[in-house]
Design a protein around this motif. Structure first.
Motif, short mmCIF file in Angstrom:
data_model
loop_
_atom_site.label_atom_id
_atom_site.label_comp_id
_atom_site.label_asym_id
_atom_site.label_seq_id
_atom_site.Cartn_x
_atom_site.Cartn_y
_atom_site.Cartn_z
N ALA A 18 0.65 -1.45 0.12
CA ALA A 18 0.09 -0.19 -0.20
C ALA A 18 0.36 1.26 0.23
N ARG A 19 1.93 1.17 0.59
CA ARG A 19 3.32 2.50 0.63
C ARG A 19 3.78 2.32 -0.54
N TRP A 20 4.09 1.44 -0.74
CA TRP A 20 4.66 2.15 -2.36
C TRP A 20 3.74 2.07 -3.77
N ARG A 21 2.41 1.82 -3.78
CA ARG A 21 1.46 2.04 -4.60
C ARG A 21 0.68 3.81 -4.67
N ARG A 22 0.56 3.93 -2.85
CA ARG A 22 0.73 5.51 -2.50
C ARG A 22 1.87 6.13 -3.12
N GLU A 23 2.88 5.90 -3.04
CA GLU A 23 4.25 7.09 -3.22
C GLU A 23 3.83 6.71 -5.07
N ALA A 28 2.32 10.37 -9.86
CA ALA A 28 1.93 10.53 -10.99
C ALA A 28 1.47 11.50 -10.85
N GLY A 29 0.82 12.71 -9.10
CA GLY A 29 0.32 13.48 -9.67
C GLY A 29 -0.89 13.95 -8.69
N TYR A 30 -1.70 12.83 -7.80
CA TYR A 30 -2.94 12.41 -7.41
C TYR A 30 -1.99 13.89 -5.68
N ASP A 31 -3.58 13.85 -5.52
CA ASP A 31 -3.02 14.00 -4.51
C ASP A 31 -2.98 13.30 -3.10
N TRP A 32 -2.51 13.26 -1.73
CA TRP A 32 -2.14 13.20 -1.20
C TRP A 32 -3.84 11.89 -0.13
N ASN A 40 -5.44 1.52 -1.75
CA ASN A 40 -5.90 0.79 -0.10
C ASN A 40 -7.21 0.14 -1.35
N ARG A 41 -6.88 0.14 -2.16
CA ARG A 41 -7.93 -0.59 -3.01
C ARG A 41 -7.97 -1.73 -4.01
#
Length: 67
Positions: A18-23, A28-32, A40-41
């Motif tokens: 999940a951390r890797w996906r979030r990073e 890519a430009g998504y907000d936090w 997480n999905r």
């Protein structure tokens, strides 16, 4: 106790993914907040999410497409 240990390993691995996906999503430009939600999905294709924004799709529109 082996079951408790393997369950902890699974949770730890899931958190790492999940951390890797979030990073990736943040880069890519998504907000936090959106990055955390999408990361997480399991039903959201990370590569599609990144590619949409990379090709110029606004993140909000990409989310509407993805979910």
């Amino acid at each position: 106790m082996p079951d408790a240990i393997s369950e902890r390993v699974k949770r730890s691995e899931s958190a790492r993914v999940a951390r890797w996906r979030r990073e990736c999503l943040l880069s890519a430009g998504y907000d936090w907040r959106t990055a955390v939600c999408l990361a997480n999905r399991a039903d959201v294709d990370l590569h599609a999410a990144v590619e949409l924004v990379r090709r110029g799709c606004p993140p909000a529109t990409a989310v509407a497409i993805l979910v």
